[in-house]
Write a protein that holds these residues in place. Structure first.
Motif, PDB file in Angstrom:
ATOM      1  N   ARG A  10       0.995  -0.928   0.151  1.00 47.48           N
ATOM      2  CA  ARG A  10      -0.095  -0.189   0.400  1.00 47.48           C
ATOM      3  C   ARG A  10       0.948   1.184  -0.188  1.00 47.48           C
ATOM      4  NH1 ARG A  10      -2.558  -0.734   4.386  1.00 47.48           N
ATOM      5  NH2 ARG A  10      -4.606  -1.539   3.594  1.00 47.48           N
ATOM      6  N   ASN A  11       1.740   1.335   0.484  1.00 53.66           N
ATOM      7  CA  ASN A  11       2.536   2.404   0.632  1.00 53.66           C
ATOM      8  C   ASN A  11       3.872   2.730  -0.209  1.00 53.66           C
ATOM      9  OD1 ASN A  11       2.360   3.005   3.504  1.00 53.66           O
ATOM     10  ND2 ASN A  11       4.133   1.695   4.722  1.00 53.66           N
ATOM     11  N   ILE A  12       3.933   1.985  -0.982  1.00 55.99           N
ATOM     12  CA  ILE A  12       4.892   1.605  -2.374  1.00 55.99           C
ATOM     13  C   ILE A  12       3.992   1.905  -3.745  1.00 55.99           C
ATOM     14  CG2 ILE A  12       5.340   0.060  -4.218  1.00 55.99           C
ATOM     15  CD1 ILE A  12       6.795  -1.726  -2.633  1.00 55.99           C
ATOM     16  N   ILE A  13       2.873   1.601  -3.217  1.00 60.95           N
ATOM     17  CA  ILE A  13       1.262   2.598  -4.488  1.00 60.95           C
ATOM     18  C   ILE A  13       0.875   3.699  -3.975  1.00 60.95           C
ATOM     19  CG2 ILE A  13      -0.491   2.170  -5.083  1.00 60.95           C
ATOM     20  CD1 ILE A  13      -0.257  -1.120  -4.878  1.00 60.95           C
ATOM     21  N   ASN A  14       0.927   4.321  -3.180  1.00 61.64           N
ATOM     22  CA  ASN A  14       0.789   5.826  -2.572  1.00 61.64           C
ATOM     23  C   ASN A  14       1.819   6.485  -2.816  1.00 61.64           C
ATOM     24  OD1 ASN A  14      -1.531   5.366  -1.238  1.00 61.64           O
ATOM     25  ND2 ASN A  14      -0.746   5.046   1.145  1.00 61.64           N
ATOM     26  N   ASP A  15       3.102   6.477  -2.815  1.00 60.36           N
ATOM     27  CA  ASP A  15       4.626   6.592  -2.871  1.00 60.36           C
ATOM     28  C   ASP A  15       4.493   7.032  -4.449  1.00 60.36           C
ATOM     29  OD1 ASP A  15       5.261   7.002  -0.178  1.00 60.36           O
ATOM     30  OD2 ASP A  15       6.946   5.267  -0.324  1.00 60.36           O
ATOM     31  N   ASN A  16       4.139   6.198  -5.220  1.00 55.79           N
ATOM     32  CA  ASN A  16       4.059   5.901  -6.509  1.00 55.79           C
ATOM     33  C   ASN A  16       2.943   6.527  -7.562  1.00 55.79           C
ATOM     34  OD1 ASN A  16       6.473   4.501  -6.701  1.00 55.79           O
ATOM     35  ND2 ASN A  16       5.035   2.688  -7.119  1.00 55.79           N
ATOM     36  N   GLY A  17       2.386   7.174  -7.030  1.00 54.79           N
ATOM     37  CA  GLY A  17       0.869   7.849  -7.205  1.00 54.79           C
ATOM     38  C   GLY A  17      -0.383   7.198  -8.001  1.00 54.79           C
ATOM     39  N   PRO A  18      -1.327   8.013  -8.213  1.00 60.10           N
ATOM     40  CA  PRO A  18      -2.007   7.687  -8.983  1.00 60.10           C
ATOM     41  C   PRO A  18      -1.967   7.061 -10.886  1.00 60.10           C
ATOM     42  CG  PRO A  18      -2.512   9.799  -8.329  1.00 60.10           C
ATOM     43  CD  PRO A  18      -1.099   9.210  -8.147  1.00 60.10           C
ATOM     44  N   ASN A  19      -3.177   6.518 -11.280  1.00 60.12           N
ATOM     45  CA  ASN A  19      -2.734   5.854 -13.235  1.00 60.12           C
ATOM     46  C   ASN A  19      -1.331   4.698 -13.039  1.00 60.12           C
ATOM     47  OD1 ASN A  19      -4.370   6.377 -15.392  1.00 60.12           O
ATOM     48  ND2 ASN A  19      -3.491   8.191 -15.571  1.00 60.12           N
ATOM     49  N   LYS A  20      -1.115   4.658 -12.289  1.00 64.46           N
ATOM     50  CA  LYS A  20      -0.316   3.303 -12.812  1.00 64.46           C
ATOM     51  C   LYS A  20      -0.498   2.088 -12.559  1.00 64.46           C
ATOM     52  CE  LYS A  20       3.889   6.302 -11.899  1.00 64.46           C
ATOM     53  NZ  LYS A  20       3.148   7.287 -11.917  1.00 64.46           N
ATOM     54  N   LEU A  21      -0.153   1.120 -12.888  1.00 58.57           N
ATOM     55  CA  LEU A  21      -0.753  -0.393 -12.834  1.00 58.57           C
ATOM     56  C   LEU A  21       0.423  -0.925 -12.143  1.00 58.57           C
ATOM     57  CD1 LEU A  21      -1.259  -0.902 -17.104  1.00 58.57           C
ATOM     58  CD2 LEU A  21      -2.654  -0.033 -15.320  1.00 58.57           C
ATOM     59  N   TYR A  22      -0.313  -2.284 -11.857  1.00 59.30           N
ATOM     60  CA  TYR A  22       0.658  -3.268 -10.908  1.00 59.30           C
ATOM     61  C   TYR A  22       0.119  -4.879 -11.821  1.00 59.30           C
ATOM     62  CZ  TYR A  22       1.472   0.923  -8.541  1.00 59.30           C
ATOM     63  OH  TYR A  22       1.810   2.187  -7.674  1.00 59.30           O
ATOM     64  N   MET A  23       1.104  -5.315 -11.154  1.00 56.06           N
ATOM     65  CA  MET A  23       0.982  -6.937 -11.605  1.00 56.06           C
ATOM     66  C   MET A  23       2.516  -7.397 -10.377  1.00 56.06           C
ATOM     67  SD  MET A  23       1.960  -7.287 -15.587  1.00 56.06           S
ATOM     68  CE  MET A  23       1.283  -5.212 -16.691  1.00 56.06           C
ATOM     69  N   VAL A  24       1.817  -8.858  -9.699  1.00 53.96           N
ATOM     70  CA  VAL A  24       2.414  -9.681  -9.216  1.00 53.96           C
ATOM     71  C   VAL A  24       3.723  -9.383  -9.230  1.00 53.96           C
ATOM     72  CG1 VAL A  24       2.802 -11.847  -7.966  1.00 53.96           C
ATOM     73  CG2 VAL A  24       0.823 -10.891  -8.742  1.00 53.96           C
ATOM     74  N   GLN A  25       4.400  -9.773 -10.302  1.00 56.42           N
ATOM     75  CA  GLN A  25       6.159  -9.564 -10.694  1.00 56.42           C
ATOM     76  C   GLN A  25       6.186  -8.150 -10.283  1.00 56.42           C
ATOM     77  OE1 GLN A  25       4.068 -10.097 -14.126  1.00 56.42           O
ATOM     78  NE2 GLN A  25       4.819  -8.430 -15.312  1.00 56.42           N
ATOM     79  N   ASP A  26       5.962  -7.180 -10.023  1.00 58.39           N
ATOM     80  CA  ASP A  26       6.021  -5.987  -9.561  1.00 58.39           C
ATOM     81  C   ASP A  26       6.732  -6.041  -7.727  1.00 58.39           C
ATOM     82  OD1 ASP A  26       5.261  -3.850 -11.677  1.00 58.39           O
ATOM     83  OD2 ASP A  26       3.669  -3.737 -11.234  1.00 58.39           O
ATOM     84  N   PHE A  27       6.292  -7.162  -7.873  1.00 60.35           N
ATOM     85  CA  PHE A  27       6.990  -7.395  -6.102  1.00 60.35           C
ATOM     86  C   PHE A  27       7.927  -8.625  -6.010  1.00 60.35           C
ATOM     87  CE2 PHE A  27       2.705  -4.852  -6.378  1.00 60.35           C
ATOM     88  CZ  PHE A  27       2.985  -3.649  -5.520  1.00 60.35           C
ATOM     89  N   ALA A  28       8.417  -9.010  -7.090  1.00 58.87           N
ATOM     90  CA  ALA A  28       9.034 -10.471  -7.151  1.00 58.87           C
ATOM     91  C   ALA A  28       9.957 -10.289  -5.965  1.00 58.87           C
ATOM     92  CB  ALA A  28       9.637 -10.537  -8.585  1.00 58.87           C
ATOM     93  N   TYR A  29      10.494  -8.837  -5.879  1.00 55.20           N
ATOM     94  CA  TYR A  29      11.817  -8.746  -4.917  1.00 55.20           C
ATOM     95  C   TYR A  29      11.287  -8.938  -3.116  1.00 55.20           C
ATOM     96  CZ  TYR A  29       9.897  -4.431  -3.588  1.00 55.20           C
ATOM     97  OH  TYR A  29       8.285  -3.313  -3.471  1.00 55.20           O
ATOM     98  N   LEU A  30      10.112  -9.720  -3.106  1.00 51.74           N
ATOM     99  CA  LEU A  30       9.519  -9.649  -1.928  1.00 51.74           C
ATOM    100  C   LEU A  30       9.728 -11.361  -2.024  1.00 51.74           C
ATOM    101  CD1 LEU A  30       6.475  -7.364  -1.563  1.00 51.74           C
ATOM    102  CD2 LEU A  30       8.780  -7.328  -0.594  1.00 51.74           C
ATOM    103  N   ASN A  31       9.915 -12.237  -2.842  1.00 51.53           N
ATOM    104  CA  ASN A  31       9.589 -12.844  -2.506  1.00 51.53           C
ATOM    105  C   ASN A  31       8.701 -14.028  -1.772  1.00 51.53           C
ATOM    106  OD1 ASN A  31      12.629 -13.746  -4.147  1.00 51.53           O
ATOM    107  ND2 ASN A  31      13.372 -13.196  -1.643  1.00 51.53           N
ATOM    108  N   ASN A  32       7.335 -13.944  -2.711  1.00 53.09           N
ATOM    109  CA  ASN A  32       6.251 -14.267  -2.204  1.00 53.09           C
ATOM    110  C   ASN A  32       4.812 -13.696  -2.769  1.00 53.09           C
ATOM    111  OD1 ASN A  32       4.125 -15.946  -0.460  1.00 53.09           O
ATOM    112  ND2 ASN A  32       4.842 -14.956   1.600  1.00 53.09           N
ATOM    113  N   ASP A  33       4.954 -15.041  -4.364  1.00 54.17           N
ATOM    114  CA  ASP A  33       3.818 -14.377  -5.491  1.00 54.17           C
ATOM    115  C   ASP A  33       2.524 -14.926  -4.533  1.00 54.17           C
ATOM    116  OD1 ASP A  33       5.905 -13.675  -6.530  1.00 54.17           O
ATOM    117  OD2 ASP A  33       5.355 -15.282  -8.118  1.00 54.17           O
TER     118      ASP A  33
END
Length: 196
Positions: A10-33
């Motif tokens: 949620r914090n990452i999404i808020n920091d990036n601001g609106p009108n952005k797309l997200y997929m699971v692979q955007d958070f691959a560094y968390l190692n927990n799909d």
């Protein structure tokens, strides 16, 4: 753990601001799909994200009237950017973009140098067709669009009116070295029709 992961996303999404797309692979560094998928789903249920398609979420831009959804084209280019892929509008999509047709298409078709795939967004589809590297050899975004549109029309159906619209687009772009380069590597029949 679940709450911590959801909060982090949620914090990452808020920091990036609106009108952005997200997929699971955007958070691959968390190692927990699996956990990321559930976190994105929770954020959708909370009304923070909108699920556009299987595994594709949008953090929307909002105004006093509600949510401002991106166009199919904006979504296609955002996906291409995520995939580090190049795309070229194809078929009716190319004709519409150049102003050669007003026919509304339910499928937005793009050639890509990445994997072929299809996404359903509402009642429309974005279709990425893998294509040969030759189609991505152009230096401008305009010329592949012109070639796609002219191929869609077909050699015998390109009218003087079509040529006038295309030449106007080239003029607006600016007759620089890259346009000349692209013209020189275009298919012969297209060069003859355009006669730049």
């Amino acid at each position: 753990m679940k709450k911590i992961l959801t909060k982090e996303i949620r914090n990452i999404i808020n920091d990036n601001g609106p009108n952005k797309l997200y997929m699971v692979q955007d958070f691959a560094y968390l190692n927990n799909d699996g956990s990321v998928t559930r976190a994105l789903s929770r954020l959708k249920n909370e009304g923070i994200l909108i699920r556009l398609s299987q595994g594709l979420y949008l953090y929307p831009l909002r105004n006093k009237y509600g949510i401002l959804s991106p166009s199919i084209e904006e979504i296609a280019y955002a996906i291409a950017k995520k995939d580090k892929a190049r795309i070229i509008p194809w078929g009716l999509t190319a004709l519409n973009k150049l102003g050669l047709s007003t026919q509304v298409t339910t499928n937005a078709v793009y050639l890509t140098d990445a994997a072929a795939r299809e996404l359903t967004i509402g009642n429309r589809k974005i279709i990425f067709k893998r294509n040969v590297p030759r189609n991505f050899a152009y230096k401008t975004d305009l010329f592949p669009l012109i070639i796609a549109a002219m191929k869609e029309l077909g050699k015998d159906n390109v009218t003087d009116e079509h040529i006038a619209i295309i030449k106007q687009a080239i003029k607006k772009y600016g007759n620089d070295y890259n346009i000349r380069n692209d013209y020189n590597i275009a298919p012969q029949w297209i060069k003859q029709k355009l006669a730049l």
